[in-house]
Design a protein around this motif. Structure first.
Motif, mmCIF file in Angstrom:
data_model
loop_
_atom_site.group_PDB
_atom_site.id
_atom_site.type_symbol
_atom_site.label_atom_id
_atom_site.label_comp_id
_atom_site.label_asym_id
_atom_site.label_seq_id
_atom_site.Cartn_x
_atom_site.Cartn_y
_atom_site.Cartn_z
ATOM 1 N N LYS A 40 0.824 -1.212 0.000
ATOM 2 C CA LYS A 40 0.000 0.000 0.000
ATOM 3 C C LYS A 40 0.860 1.266 0.000
ATOM 4 O O LYS A 40 0.574 2.252 0.680
ATOM 5 C CB LYS A 40 -0.957 0.009 1.197
ATOM 6 C CG LYS A 40 -1.932 -1.148 1.212
ATOM 7 C CD LYS A 40 -2.837 -1.113 2.430
ATOM 8 C CE LYS A 40 -3.768 -2.324 2.461
ATOM 9 N NZ LYS A 40 -4.637 -2.328 3.679
ATOM 10 N N ALA A 41 1.929 1.189 -0.765
ATOM 11 C CA ALA A 41 2.837 2.316 -0.955
ATOM 12 C C ALA A 41 3.465 2.171 -2.330
ATOM 13 O O ALA A 41 3.528 1.066 -2.882
ATOM 14 C CB ALA A 41 3.917 2.345 0.125
ATOM 15 N N SER A 42 3.926 3.268 -2.886
ATOM 16 C CA SER A 42 4.468 3.216 -4.243
ATOM 17 C C SER A 42 5.850 2.568 -4.252
ATOM 18 O O SER A 42 6.601 2.646 -3.268
ATOM 19 C CB SER A 42 4.565 4.623 -4.834
ATOM 20 O OG SER A 42 5.653 5.336 -4.273
ATOM 21 N N ASP A 45 8.629 5.184 -3.706
ATOM 22 C CA ASP A 45 8.830 5.623 -2.326
ATOM 23 C C ASP A 45 9.557 4.562 -1.512
ATOM 24 O O ASP A 45 10.496 4.863 -0.758
ATOM 25 C CB ASP A 45 7.486 5.942 -1.666
ATOM 26 C CG ASP A 45 6.913 7.266 -2.136
ATOM 27 O OD1 ASP A 45 7.616 7.990 -2.861
ATOM 28 O OD2 ASP A 45 5.761 7.566 -1.774
ATOM 29 N N ILE A 46 9.131 3.305 -1.648
ATOM 30 C CA ILE A 46 9.778 2.226 -0.894
ATOM 31 C C ILE A 46 11.234 2.078 -1.329
ATOM 32 O O ILE A 46 12.141 1.959 -0.498
ATOM 33 C CB ILE A 46 9.027 0.892 -1.090
ATOM 34 C CG1 ILE A 46 7.602 0.990 -0.540
ATOM 35 C CG2 ILE A 46 9.774 -0.242 -0.393
ATOM 36 C CD1 ILE A 46 6.740 -0.226 -0.840
ATOM 37 N N SER A 99 2.707 4.078 4.954
ATOM 38 C CA SER A 99 3.838 5.007 5.030
ATOM 39 C C SER A 99 4.534 4.951 6.389
ATOM 40 O O SER A 99 5.036 5.963 6.887
ATOM 41 C CB SER A 99 3.354 6.441 4.758
ATOM 42 O OG SER A 99 2.326 6.817 5.666
ATOM 43 N N TYR A 100 4.592 3.769 6.974
ATOM 44 C CA TYR A 100 5.335 3.587 8.225
ATOM 45 C C TYR A 100 6.829 3.465 7.902
ATOM 46 O O TYR A 100 7.430 2.398 8.037
ATOM 47 C CB TYR A 100 4.835 2.357 8.972
ATOM 48 C CG TYR A 100 3.426 2.490 9.497
ATOM 49 C CD1 TYR A 100 3.144 3.279 10.623
ATOM 50 C CD2 TYR A 100 2.360 1.862 8.859
ATOM 51 C CE1 TYR A 100 1.851 3.417 11.099
ATOM 52 C CE2 TYR A 100 1.061 1.996 9.325
ATOM 53 C CZ TYR A 100 0.814 2.777 10.446
ATOM 54 O OH TYR A 100 -0.474 2.914 10.920
ATOM 55 N N TRP A 101 7.413 4.574 7.465
ATOM 56 C CA TRP A 101 8.774 4.544 6.930
ATOM 57 C C TRP A 101 9.800 4.091 7.970
ATOM 58 O O TRP A 101 10.790 3.433 7.631
ATOM 59 C CB TRP A 101 9.146 5.906 6.372
ATOM 60 C CG TRP A 101 8.217 6.427 5.324
ATOM 61 C CD1 TRP A 101 7.691 7.684 5.241
ATOM 62 C CD2 TRP A 101 7.690 5.726 4.178
ATOM 63 N NE1 TRP A 101 6.871 7.818 4.136
ATOM 64 C CE2 TRP A 101 6.851 6.622 3.467
ATOM 65 C CE3 TRP A 101 7.828 4.424 3.690
ATOM 66 C CZ2 TRP A 101 6.169 6.264 2.306
ATOM 67 C CZ3 TRP A 101 7.143 4.063 2.519
ATOM 68 C CH2 TRP A 101 6.342 4.972 1.845
ATOM 69 N N SER A 102 9.592 4.424 9.218
ATOM 70 C CA SER A 102 10.532 3.983 10.255
ATOM 71 C C SER A 102 10.517 2.464 10.391
ATOM 72 O O SER A 102 11.568 1.826 10.546
ATOM 73 C CB SER A 102 10.185 4.627 11.605
ATOM 74 O OG SER A 102 10.419 6.010 11.571
ATOM 75 N N GLN A 103 9.336 1.879 10.316
ATOM 76 C CA GLN A 103 9.218 0.426 10.436
ATOM 77 C C GLN A 103 9.856 -0.275 9.241
ATOM 78 O O GLN A 103 10.558 -1.288 9.403
ATOM 79 C CB GLN A 103 7.752 0.039 10.567
ATOM 80 C CG GLN A 103 7.524 -1.351 11.128
ATOM 81 C CD GLN A 103 6.071 -1.594 11.489
ATOM 82 O OE1 GLN A 103 5.197 -1.480 10.632
ATOM 83 N NE2 GLN A 103 5.812 -1.916 12.745
ATOM 84 N N TYR A 104 9.633 0.250 8.042
ATOM 85 C CA TYR A 104 10.304 -0.298 6.852
ATOM 86 C C TYR A 104 11.819 -0.289 7.075
ATOM 87 O O TYR A 104 12.507 -1.290 6.826
ATOM 88 C CB TYR A 104 10.019 0.554 5.625
ATOM 89 C CG TYR A 104 8.684 0.395 4.946
ATOM 90 C CD1 TYR A 104 8.504 -0.506 3.892
ATOM 91 C CD2 TYR A 104 7.610 1.199 5.299
ATOM 92 C CE1 TYR A 104 7.291 -0.617 3.225
ATOM 93 C CE2 TYR A 104 6.385 1.097 4.645
ATOM 94 C CZ TYR A 104 6.232 0.188 3.610
ATOM 95 O OH TYR A 104 5.024 0.082 2.949
ATOM 96 N N PRO A 154 15.596 11.511 0.971
ATOM 97 C CA PRO A 154 15.200 10.990 -0.342
ATOM 98 C C PRO A 154 14.349 11.998 -1.127
ATOM 99 O O PRO A 154 14.462 12.082 -2.350
ATOM 100 C CB PRO A 154 14.390 9.738 0.009
ATOM 101 C CG PRO A 154 14.910 9.311 1.341
ATOM 102 C CD PRO A 154 15.222 10.591 2.059
ATOM 103 N N TYR A 155 13.496 12.725 -0.425
ATOM 104 C CA TYR A 155 12.690 13.796 -1.006
ATOM 105 C C TYR A 155 12.806 15.012 -0.074
ATOM 106 O O TYR A 155 12.871 14.832 1.154
ATOM 107 C CB TYR A 155 11.212 13.403 -1.101
ATOM 108 C CG TYR A 155 10.913 12.156 -1.891
ATOM 109 C CD1 TYR A 155 10.954 12.155 -3.282
ATOM 110 C CD2 TYR A 155 10.555 10.973 -1.233
ATOM 111 C CE1 TYR A 155 10.664 11.007 -4.009
ATOM 112 C CE2 TYR A 155 10.268 9.819 -1.955
ATOM 113 C CZ TYR A 155 10.319 9.847 -3.338
ATOM 114 O OH TYR A 155 10.022 8.708 -4.046
#
Length: 270
Positions: A40-42, A45-46, A99-104, A154-155
């Motif tokens: 559920k993210a692009s 972005d990942i 968008s749980y970027w920290s968890q990724y 990254p952005y």
């Protein structure tokens, strides 16, 4: 004409000299792709996020050939599989989405560390140490990303997210038992029987990881030493002392003193 050519060459030299260090040629990142189903993210972005996390470790691994990796969505916790897929790719499953970027970042750093360690299924009794190193990698990467994103996110609109990365790592550390590097020996001896039976006890792995973190933050070039952790097989029932000796004997000379230092903290002479 010769004078003009000389001026052009001089100008080029001056321009190159003024380029930032990051513009210098660097080893390409490991090849990995993302299967986005379930995340559920692009993909962009990942990929950009994980590129950033990867670099924090990868820059300390010159000339390390890795096979291609594929990252997929899992539902039973993050894991890197021993079995390759039909494309002969290393399969990593991350158990997160949106968008749980920290968890990724935290999960990916841990699994990527296993890959850098040359993960293998033998020597289960001492796998807790690799798990500890990989918990350490997650903390190290999150804290390093928080610093990097201050100037190179990254952005541009992700710059302020660096605070969330730092907070995530801080919260993980806060949940673990507080021990110093000099307490690692007693801590391991207290939990040795349990760890040798079950390598993934996060409260134990995490406590030791937090204790080791200052050593790796002070001398990050020694991250490369984990590349040789599993180059030699670990026999069934191998003692932890012999396991560390095997690692020490495998690393190049430039990392031997560092491995010896870690071994000494665990009360082991290699």
């Amino acid at each position: 004409m010769i004078q003009s050519l000389s001026l052009i060459l001089l100008s080029c030299f001056l321009i190159l000299a003024e380029l930032p260090h990051s513009a210098e040629a660097a080893a390409p990142l490991p090849r990995f792709r993302v299967e986005t189903k379930g995340f559920k993210a692009s993909e962009a972005d990942i990929k950009n996020l994980l590129d950033s996390a990867t670099l924090e470790l990868w820059k300390h691994f010159p000339n390390y050939p890795l096979d291609p990796i594929v990252i997929t969505r899992g539902n039973d916790g993050p894991i890197v599989l021993y079995k390759r897929n039909s494309k002969d790719e290393i399969v990593v499953r991350l158990d997160t989405s949106g968008s749980y970027w920290s968890q990724y970042s935290y999960q990916w750093a841990h699994e990527f560390c296993h890959i850098l360690c040359g993960f293998r299924p033998d020597g289960r009794e001492n796998k807790w140490f690799e798990e500890t190193l990989c918990e350490l990698a997650s903390l190290y990467v999150m804290r390093s990303m928080a610093k990097t994103w201050e100037s190179k996110p990254p952005y541009p609109n992700w710059k302020n997210y660096r605070h969330s990365l730092q907070t995530y790592a801080d919260n993980v550390i806060a949940k673990r038992e507080k021990i110093t590097p000099f307490q690692l020996d007693n801590f391991y001896r207290k939990h040795a029987t349990s760890l040798r039976k079950d390598s993934t006890q996060r409260h134990l792995n995490g406590a030791m990881a937090a204790a080791l973190l200052p050593l790796f933050e002070e001398k990050p070039e020694h991250w490369e030493a984990i590349r040789w952790l599993n180059t030699k097989p670990a026999t069934k029932g191998m003692s932890f002392a012999r396991y560390l000796k095997k690692w020490h004997d495998s690393v190049p000379h430039k990392h031997k003193s560092f491995v010896k230092k870690i071994s000494k903290l665990y009360g082991v002479s290699v």
